[in-house]
Design a protein around this motif. Structure first.
Motif, PDB file in Angstrom:
ATOM      1  N   THR A 115     -12.714 -10.307  -4.887  1.00  0.00           N
ATOM      2  CA  THR A 115     -13.615  -9.189  -5.167  1.00  0.00           C
ATOM      3  C   THR A 115     -13.029  -8.145  -6.111  1.00  0.00           C
ATOM      4  O   THR A 115     -13.774  -7.362  -6.706  1.00  0.00           O
ATOM      5  N   GLY A 116     -11.692  -8.108  -6.216  1.00  0.00           N
ATOM      6  CA  GLY A 116     -11.054  -7.068  -7.023  1.00  0.00           C
ATOM      7  C   GLY A 116     -11.038  -5.720  -6.325  1.00  0.00           C
ATOM      8  O   GLY A 116     -10.725  -4.691  -6.939  1.00  0.00           O
ATOM      9  N   ALA A 117     -11.346  -5.708  -5.031  1.00  0.00           N
ATOM     10  CA  ALA A 117     -11.371  -4.453  -4.265  1.00  0.00           C
ATOM     11  C   ALA A 117      -9.972  -3.862  -4.148  1.00  0.00           C
ATOM     12  O   ALA A 117      -8.970  -4.579  -4.176  1.00  0.00           O
ATOM     13  N   LYS A 118      -9.899  -2.553  -3.997  1.00  0.00           N
ATOM     14  CA  LYS A 118      -8.633  -1.843  -3.841  1.00  0.00           C
ATOM     15  C   LYS A 118      -8.299  -1.711  -2.356  1.00  0.00           C
ATOM     16  O   LYS A 118      -9.168  -1.371  -1.545  1.00  0.00           O
ATOM     17  N   LEU A 119      -7.045  -1.975  -2.032  1.00  0.00           N
ATOM     18  CA  LEU A 119      -6.600  -1.925  -0.643  1.00  0.00           C
ATOM     19  C   LEU A 119      -5.875  -0.619  -0.349  1.00  0.00           C
ATOM     20  O   LEU A 119      -4.895  -0.273  -0.997  1.00  0.00           O
ATOM     21  N   TYR A 120      -6.374   0.107   0.660  1.00  0.00           N
ATOM     22  CA  TYR A 120      -5.780   1.365   1.126  1.00  0.00           C
ATOM     23  C   TYR A 120      -5.197   1.101   2.518  1.00  0.00           C
ATOM     24  O   TYR A 120      -5.909   0.600   3.396  1.00  0.00           O
ATOM     25  N   VAL A 121      -3.929   1.466   2.734  1.00  0.00           N
ATOM     26  CA  VAL A 121      -3.326   1.249   4.052  1.00  0.00           C
ATOM     27  C   VAL A 121      -2.512   2.463   4.489  1.00  0.00           C
ATOM     28  O   VAL A 121      -2.064   3.258   3.659  1.00  0.00           O
ATOM     29  N   ASP A 122      -2.321   2.570   5.796  1.00  0.00           N
ATOM     30  CA  ASP A 122      -1.419   3.578   6.343  1.00  0.00           C
ATOM     31  C   ASP A 122      -0.032   3.310   5.774  1.00  0.00           C
ATOM     32  O   ASP A 122       0.458   2.167   5.800  1.00  0.00           O
ATOM     33  N   LYS A 123       0.601   4.333   5.256  1.00  0.00           N
ATOM     34  CA  LYS A 123       1.910   4.197   4.603  1.00  0.00           C
ATOM     35  C   LYS A 123       2.934   3.465   5.461  1.00  0.00           C
ATOM     36  O   LYS A 123       3.743   2.674   4.950  1.00  0.00           O
ATOM     37  N   LYS A 141       8.990 -12.097  14.441  1.00  0.00           N
ATOM     38  CA  LYS A 141       9.689 -13.268  14.989  1.00  0.00           C
ATOM     39  C   LYS A 141       9.006 -14.575  14.593  1.00  0.00           C
ATOM     40  O   LYS A 141       9.611 -15.643  14.659  1.00  0.00           O
ATOM     41  N   TYR A 142       7.735 -14.483  14.157  1.00  0.00           N
ATOM     42  CA  TYR A 142       7.003 -15.669  13.721  1.00  0.00           C
ATOM     43  C   TYR A 142       7.161 -15.931  12.221  1.00  0.00           C
ATOM     44  O   TYR A 142       6.634 -16.911  11.701  1.00  0.00           O
ATOM     45  N   GLY A 143       7.867 -15.037  11.533  1.00  0.00           N
ATOM     46  CA  GLY A 143       8.056 -15.187  10.093  1.00  0.00           C
ATOM     47  C   GLY A 143       6.880 -14.646   9.302  1.00  0.00           C
ATOM     48  O   GLY A 143       6.255 -13.655   9.696  1.00  0.00           O
ATOM     49  N   VAL A 144       6.551 -15.298   8.191  1.00  0.00           N
ATOM     50  CA  VAL A 144       5.432 -14.879   7.340  1.00  0.00           C
ATOM     51  C   VAL A 144       4.141 -15.417   7.963  1.00  0.00           C
ATOM     52  O   VAL A 144       3.895 -16.622   7.970  1.00  0.00           O
ATOM     53  N   THR A 145       3.307 -14.526   8.484  1.00  0.00           N
ATOM     54  CA  THR A 145       2.098 -14.940   9.200  1.00  0.00           C
ATOM     55  C   THR A 145       0.802 -14.701   8.423  1.00  0.00           C
ATOM     56  O   THR A 145      -0.269 -15.083   8.877  1.00  0.00           O
ATOM     57  N   PHE A 146       0.901 -14.047   7.283  1.00  0.00           N
ATOM     58  CA  PHE A 146      -0.260 -13.875   6.408  1.00  0.00           C
ATOM     59  C   PHE A 146       0.247 -13.738   4.972  1.00  0.00           C
ATOM     60  O   PHE A 146       1.427 -13.450   4.758  1.00  0.00           O
ATOM     61  N   GLU A 147      -0.616 -13.989   4.023  1.00  0.00           N
ATOM     62  CA  GLU A 147      -0.218 -13.909   2.625  1.00  0.00           C
ATOM     63  C   GLU A 147       0.212 -12.486   2.287  1.00  0.00           C
ATOM     64  O   GLU A 147      -0.546 -11.541   2.512  1.00  0.00           O
ATOM     65  N   PRO A 148       1.432 -12.301   1.779  1.00  0.00           N
ATOM     66  CA  PRO A 148       1.906 -10.950   1.450  1.00  0.00           C
ATOM     67  C   PRO A 148       0.955 -10.233   0.497  1.00  0.00           C
ATOM     68  O   PRO A 148       0.370 -10.847  -0.402  1.00  0.00           O
ATOM     69  N   ILE A 149       0.805  -8.941   0.699  1.00  0.00           N
ATOM     70  CA  ILE A 149      -0.111  -8.124  -0.101  1.00  0.00           C
ATOM     71  C   ILE A 149       0.560  -6.809  -0.467  1.00  0.00           C
ATOM     72  O   ILE A 149       1.191  -6.175   0.374  1.00  0.00           O
ATOM     73  N   THR A 150       0.379  -6.390  -1.703  1.00  0.00           N
ATOM     74  CA  THR A 150       0.855  -5.076  -2.133  1.00  0.00           C
ATOM     75  C   THR A 150      -0.331  -4.118  -2.151  1.00  0.00           C
ATOM     76  O   THR A 150      -1.289  -4.333  -2.901  1.00  0.00           O
ATOM     77  N   PRO A 151      -0.320  -3.096  -1.317  1.00  0.00           N
ATOM     78  CA  PRO A 151      -1.444  -2.148  -1.281  1.00  0.00           C
ATOM     79  C   PRO A 151      -1.604  -1.417  -2.618  1.00  0.00           C
ATOM     80  O   PRO A 151      -0.627  -1.193  -3.338  1.00  0.00           O
ATOM     81  N   ASP A 152      -2.822  -1.039  -2.928  1.00  0.00           N
ATOM     82  CA  ASP A 152      -3.075  -0.247  -4.133  1.00  0.00           C
ATOM     83  C   ASP A 152      -2.816   1.226  -3.871  1.00  0.00           C
ATOM     84  O   ASP A 152      -2.375   1.953  -4.758  1.00  0.00           O
ATOM     85  N   TYR A 153      -3.083   1.657  -2.649  1.00  0.00           N
ATOM     86  CA  TYR A 153      -2.884   3.050  -2.270  1.00  0.00           C
ATOM     87  C   TYR A 153      -2.359   3.121  -0.837  1.00  0.00           C
ATOM     88  O   TYR A 153      -2.734   2.308   0.003  1.00  0.00           O
ATOM     89  N   VAL A 154      -1.487   4.093  -0.580  1.00  0.00           N
ATOM     90  CA  VAL A 154      -1.022   4.323   0.789  1.00  0.00           C
ATOM     91  C   VAL A 154      -1.568   5.666   1.264  1.00  0.00           C
ATOM     92  O   VAL A 154      -1.727   6.599   0.482  1.00  0.00           O
ATOM     93  N   LEU A 155      -1.856   5.729   2.559  1.00  0.00           N
ATOM     94  CA  LEU A 155      -2.475   6.905   3.156  1.00  0.00           C
ATOM     95  C   LEU A 155      -1.568   7.525   4.209  1.00  0.00           C
ATOM     96  O   LEU A 155      -0.783   6.828   4.846  1.00  0.00           O
ATOM     97  N   LYS A 156      -1.721   8.816   4.379  1.00  0.00           N
ATOM     98  CA  LYS A 156      -1.043   9.511   5.471  1.00  0.00           C
ATOM     99  C   LYS A 156      -2.111  10.090   6.386  1.00  0.00           C
ATOM    100  O   LYS A 156      -3.303  10.088   6.051  1.00  0.00           O
ATOM    101  N   ASP A 157      -1.681  10.570   7.534  1.00  0.00           N
ATOM    102  CA  ASP A 157      -2.608  11.067   8.543  1.00  0.00           C
ATOM    103  C   ASP A 157      -3.610  12.065   7.976  1.00  0.00           C
ATOM    104  O   ASP A 157      -3.251  13.009   7.273  1.00  0.00           O
ATOM    105  N   LYS A 158      -4.870  11.816   8.254  1.00  0.00           N
ATOM    106  CA  LYS A 158      -6.007  12.667   7.879  1.00  0.00           C
ATOM    107  C   LYS A 158      -6.358  12.622   6.394  1.00  0.00           C
ATOM    108  O   LYS A 158      -7.150  13.445   5.913  1.00  0.00           O
ATOM    109  N   ASP A 159      -5.809  11.674   5.659  1.00  0.00           N
ATOM    110  CA  ASP A 159      -6.266  11.445   4.286  1.00  0.00           C
ATOM    111  C   ASP A 159      -7.700  10.941   4.341  1.00  0.00           C
ATOM    112  O   ASP A 159      -8.117  10.282   5.312  1.00  0.00           O
TER     113      ASP A 159
END
Length: 286
Positions: A115-123, A141-159
């Motif tokens: 989709t080309g969507a931007k990913l925002y995550v808690d820092k 302990k399970y190793g890599v369990t999902f495809e690694p992703i680099t967030p486009d933006y990081v968020l802090k509390d109450k952003d």
């Protein structure tokens, strides 16, 4: 010499590829992968997840927001659910997450690419996303369990994340993961406005004592903080990261008519927080 260098480059590339091979745990509940009929929760909020792994679509005039993506095999179900509701999957502009565990973002990388969507995550969860879950204090302990992703933006509390006329406030609720979070926003229909909480419930997933979690020394304080903050929240409607956490299947059956009121039980939410606090206190006393 040139052949040796070429071989070395190939070997290094191959080792990096194998290091990132995704091994999603398979011993999860069957209901996580079962399909479920999508429906309108309230206003511009829709449920598009599986039977138990909740994914939410927030529809705006400027595109849509998708919160959580379930397991990797949830992708076709989510796409089909969005289509069933009459919306365009490719109108997804923003991706959000309530916690960096494979059962809530297994399909995130694929949806981001498609989709080309931007990913925002808690820092505090950004590093875990980049490692494919390998750096998580418990699930690592399970190793890599999902495809690694680099967030486009990081968020802090109450952003606040804004798309169209919808504004979501991210609430930092750590413990379950270092960057677990919930969202508050307002929506409306032709009857009234609703203040909606999409909650990440602070369940405890470790067997060991809090003091033994060396890679997350603040875990006990974080749970204490989150439980305290979640008690203070003001809202009309609440849902959560798992359908089972807010008794979705008791409140809504496939083909039921639109009825936001069934999700307006604040006492039920507070009772659940009280129950989780008891678990926290028991774990703290170990």
């Amino acid at each position: 010499m040139k052949k040796y260098i070429a071989f070395l480059i190939f070997a290094l590339a191959s080792s990096q590829f194998h290091a990132q091979t995704v091994n999603e745990p398979k011993d999860h509940p069957v209901k996580w992968s079962q399909s479920y009929e999508p429906f309108r929760v309230a206003g511009n909020l829709y449920y598009v997840g599986t039977y138990d792994l909740a994914s939410y679509l927030i529809v705006t005039k400027k595109g849509n927001i998708l919160i959580n993506t379930g397991l990797a095999d949830s992708l076709p179900m989510i796409k089909n659910n969005i289509k069933k509701l009459g919306f365009n999957y490719n109108d997804t502009k923003i991706l959000l997450l309530t916690q960096a565990h494979y059962d809530h973002l297994g399909a995130m990388a694929a949806i981001k690419k498609e989709t080309g969507a931007k990913l925002y995550v808690d820092k505090a969860d950004a590093d875990v996303l980049k490692s494919g879950g390998k750096s998580d204090y418990e699930m690592g302990k399970y190793g890599v369990t999902f495809e690694p992703i680099t967030p486009d933006y990081v968020l802090k509390d109450k952003d606040v994340v804004t798309l169209g006329d919808t504004k979501l406030m991210m609430l930092h609720h750590p413990g379950h993961t270092k960057g677990s979070c919930s969202y508050l926003f307002e929506t409306k229909d032709n009857k009234r406005k609703y203040k909606v909480l999409i909650a990440n419930m602070p369940t405890i997933i470790i067997d060991k004592k809090f003091s033994e979690v060396a890679s997350y020394p603040a875990i006990q304080k974080d749970y204490e903080y989150t439980l305290k903050e979640m008690k203070k929240l003001d809202f009309d409607i609440w849902v959560a990261s798992h359908a089972s956490q807010f008794d979705l299947h008791e409140k809504h059956k496939p083909k039921d008519a639109y009825n936001p009121e069934v999700f307006m039980n604040k006492k039920e939410y507070l009772d659940e927080i009280d129950s989780l606090e008891k678990e926290y206190l028991k774990k703290s006393a170990e």
